[in-house]
Structure formats: C-alpha cells, structure tokens
Design a protein around this motif. Structure first.
Motif, PDB file in Angstrom:
ATOM      1  N   ASN A 229       0.824  -1.209   0.000  1.00 23.88           N
ATOM      2  CA  ASN A 229       0.000   0.000   0.000  1.00 23.88           C
ATOM      3  C   ASN A 229       0.863   1.266   0.000  1.00 23.88           C
ATOM      4  N   TYR A 230       1.977   1.208   0.736  1.00 25.91           N
ATOM      5  CA  TYR A 230       2.884   2.360   0.811  1.00 25.91           C
ATOM      6  C   TYR A 230       3.525   2.636  -0.544  1.00 25.91           C
ATOM      7  N   TYR A 231       4.035   1.582  -1.193  1.00 26.28           N
ATOM      8  CA  TYR A 231       4.667   1.765  -2.503  1.00 26.28           C
ATOM      9  C   TYR A 231       3.645   2.200  -3.543  1.00 26.28           C
ATOM     10  N   PHE A 232       2.447   1.648  -3.463  1.00 23.03           N
ATOM     11  CA  PHE A 232       1.411   1.981  -4.446  1.00 23.03           C
ATOM     12  C   PHE A 232       1.012   3.458  -4.327  1.00 23.03           C
ATOM     13  N   LYS A 233       0.805   3.912  -3.104  1.00 16.66           N
ATOM     14  CA  LYS A 233       0.407   5.303  -2.914  1.00 16.66           C
ATOM     15  C   LYS A 233       1.561   6.267  -3.193  1.00 16.66           C
ATOM     16  N   SER A 234       2.795   5.757  -3.149  1.00 16.68           N
ATOM     17  CA  SER A 234       3.962   6.584  -3.464  1.00 16.68           C
ATOM     18  C   SER A 234       4.300   6.547  -4.947  1.00 16.68           C
ATOM     19  N   PHE A 235       3.442   5.906  -5.749  1.00 12.65           N
ATOM     20  CA  PHE A 235       3.611   5.799  -7.201  1.00 12.65           C
ATOM     21  C   PHE A 235       4.869   4.997  -7.577  1.00 12.65           C
ATOM     22  N   ARG A 236       5.336   4.170  -6.666  1.00  9.96           N
ATOM     23  CA  ARG A 236       6.457   3.276  -6.980  1.00  9.96           C
ATOM     24  C   ARG A 236       5.859   1.927  -7.406  1.00  9.96           C
ATOM     25  N   TYR A 237       5.262   1.955  -8.587  1.00 11.41           N
ATOM     26  CA  TYR A 237       4.529   0.784  -9.058  1.00 11.41           C
ATOM     27  C   TYR A 237       5.448  -0.396  -9.341  1.00 11.41           C
ATOM     28  N   ASP A 238       6.699  -0.142  -9.711  1.00  8.59           N
ATOM     29  CA  ASP A 238       7.610  -1.247  -9.980  1.00  8.59           C
ATOM     30  C   ASP A 238       7.890  -2.044  -8.702  1.00  8.59           C
ATOM     31  N   ALA A 239       8.030  -1.334  -7.566  1.00  5.92           N
ATOM     32  CA  ALA A 239       8.239  -2.021  -6.295  1.00  5.92           C
ATOM     33  C   ALA A 239       6.982  -2.781  -5.875  1.00  5.92           C
ATOM     34  N   ALA A 240       5.810  -2.181  -6.110  1.00  9.03           N
ATOM     35  CA  ALA A 240       4.556  -2.867  -5.807  1.00  9.03           C
ATOM     36  C   ALA A 240       4.403  -4.110  -6.679  1.00  9.03           C
ATOM     37  N   GLY A 241       4.825  -3.994  -7.944  1.00  9.74           N
ATOM     38  CA  GLY A 241       4.789  -5.162  -8.825  1.00  9.74           C
ATOM     39  C   GLY A 241       5.726  -6.259  -8.355  1.00  9.74           C
ATOM     40  N   LEU A 242       6.880  -5.890  -7.796  1.00  8.24           N
ATOM     41  CA  LEU A 242       7.808  -6.884  -7.261  1.00  8.24           C
ATOM     42  C   LEU A 242       7.182  -7.618  -6.084  1.00  8.24           C
ATOM     43  N   ILE A 243       6.429  -6.894  -5.258  1.00  6.64           N
ATOM     44  CA  ILE A 243       5.741  -7.537  -4.133  1.00  6.64           C
ATOM     45  C   ILE A 243       4.729  -8.570  -4.633  1.00  6.64           C
ATOM     46  N   VAL A 244       3.951  -8.181  -5.643  1.00 11.23           N
ATOM     47  CA  VAL A 244       2.968  -9.111  -6.210  1.00 11.23           C
ATOM     48  C   VAL A 244       3.652 -10.346  -6.769  1.00 11.23           C
ATOM     49  N   LEU A 245       4.765 -10.157  -7.459  1.00  6.30           N
ATOM     50  CA  LEU A 245       5.502 -11.272  -8.035  1.00  6.30           C
ATOM     51  C   LEU A 245       6.030 -12.211  -6.950  1.00  6.30           C
ATOM     52  N   LEU A 246       6.602 -11.649  -5.878  1.00  4.74           N
ATOM     53  CA  LEU A 246       7.145 -12.480  -4.805  1.00  4.74           C
ATOM     54  C   LEU A 246       6.042 -13.219  -4.048  1.00  4.74           C
TER      55      LEU A 246
END
Length: 266
Positions: A229-246
């Motif tokens: 949620n923190y990465y998503f709201k910070s517009f760091r979508y690549d990090a949020a995508g890494l979380i989904v992948l892991l």
C-alpha cells in the motif's frame, strides 16, 4: 412401453433444463447490472487499455531490486503470521470439532452450540474482523494475527466437524463395546482416522491465509500488505509489482510443498 423414457428424450429434456437455467442466470446478471447501472460493454472495451497500463507500470525494474531486502523481510513476517494463526486456530478447531461432532459430542446440545458458534465466526469476513479488532488492538501484527485466527477458526471448526462425522460409526461402537473410555475412543479411534484429512485442511488454510494476510496488512498497517500500500500510494509501481511477483512465487511454492506433504501422508 409407451411411457418409457428413451435416451433421446432424456438428453433432450436435460438440454432444455440447462438452457432454461442458463437463460435465468443471464437474466439475473443483466437485471443486476441494470440496477447498479453497470455498463458491461463499456467495461470490456476498457480491459485492454487497463492491462497495457498494468504491464507497463507494474513490471519490476532494476530500481525495484533495491527494495528487495525490505520486501523479503515483510514477506517473511507475513508468512510467519499466516502459519502461526492457522496452526493456533487449527488446535482450537480440533478441540471444538471433537466436542461438536455427533459421534464424539459429550452431549447432544454441544453439537448445536459448536455448529452455531462456528457459523457466527465464519460469516464475518476477514476484512470485517480486521476493522473490528483494529479499534481494540490498534495497528499491530497481533491485530492481523487475531483477524486470521478468528476467520480460520470458523472454517476449520466446520471442516473438522464434518470430517469426524464422516467416520464409520461402527469403529467407535466397537471400541465402546470393549470398554474403551471417551478419551481412548477419541485418541485411538477418531484422530488416527482423520489425521490425513485434517492435515490437508490445515495446509490449505495456510495457503489461503497467506493471500488474506496481504489484505489484512493493508487494513492494519502491518506486514507485506502495508508495504504494498505504501509503494502503491507513493507511485512506486515497480516495487509494488515486485511484491505481487514475490507473493505469487511464495504461494506457488507453498502449494507445491503442500501437495508433496499430502501425497506423503496419504
């Protein structure tokens, strides 16, 4: 025989029944969409653009690898909470299932009490449990633990109870006939017979709770859900995508491990 149902008439009747059921379902769908003013075709035309945006922004990059350490730590904590809450709920569920199953219930009213209690706990979704407990225990890992615990308790108590009730009653009758006590009937006649099925249910709930723990973390501000949620709201979508992948990799690994364990104990 003139009234005999031929195979042609049987399959024709089945096709008519299935067609009627399908038309009813389609009618219910369109009525529901009309009531909420949902434009199905408009939504479908927007799917390709949405998928393109998703794959452009949520693909992990070299920059997102710098967050790997923090993500791995929170993912590990989330996994431990999912496992701990499931095992703890499983132990309580087994105790309640023994008291609530018809073959092992000490008294008939225990069956009704345990069934009703499990149903009341189970009908409250994990999201509602998270919000309710959040007011009492604030944002903490313990809040997430309790939310998963209560939801799992309801499901496993129902599943364990039905598993015990599926046992052959003649085995318990034979044990009672030779003078076995209630405790001996449970530990020698019931638990050995249902151990494999109960373990399968427990492994399934660990997999399910790992997925639910992500949502719980978003609501309680803990674990991998909070980080997503923190990465998503910070517009760091690549990090949020890494979380989904892991998370996907971890869930698949758990499923493969659970399958091997089920085969080993079958």
């Amino acid at each position: 025989m003139p009234n005999q149902l031929t195979p042609q008439h049987f399959f024709r009747r089945r096709r008519i029944q299935l067609t009627v059921i399908l038309l009813i379902l389609i009618g219910i769908y369109w009525l529901s969409m009309a009531l909420v003013n949902f434009q199905t075709m408009t939504a479908l035309t927007q799917v390709p653009a949405g998928l393109i945006w998703l794959f452009k922004n949520f693909i992990p990059t070299e920059r997102s690898l710098s967050y790997l350490s923090a993500i791995s730590f929170q993912l590990w904590r989330t996994l431990l909470i999912a496992i701990a809450s499931t095992i703890c709920a499983g132990l309580f569920s087994l105790f309640f299932a023994i008291l609530g199953a018809k073959p092992t219930a000490p008294a008939p009213y225990w069956h009704l009490v345990i069934r009703l209690g499990a149903s009341l706990v189970r009908i409250i979704p994990v999201v509602a449990w998270s919000m309710i407990l959040l007011f009492s225990f604030k944002q903490s890992d313990f809040t997430g633990f309790l939310a998963l615990f209560f939801m799992t308790l309801g499901y496993l108590t129902r599943a364990f109870t039905e598993t015990i009730e599926d046992l052959d009653p003649d085995k318990l009758s034979a044990l009672r006939a030779v003078g076995a006590t209630y405790t001996q009937c449970v530990f020698c006649g019931v638990l050995p017979e249902v151990a494999t099925t109960l373990t399968s249910w427990l492994l399934y709930m660990i997999e399910n709770n790992l997925r639910d723990a992500t949502l719980v973390g978003i609501l309680t501000g803990t674990g991998i859900g909070f980080l997503f949620n923190y990465y998503f709201k910070s517009f760091r979508y690549d990090a949020a995508g890494l979380i989904v992948l892991l998370i996907a990799i971890l869930v698949i690994t758990l499923e493969l491990t659970s399958t091997k364990i089920r085969k080993a104990i079958a």
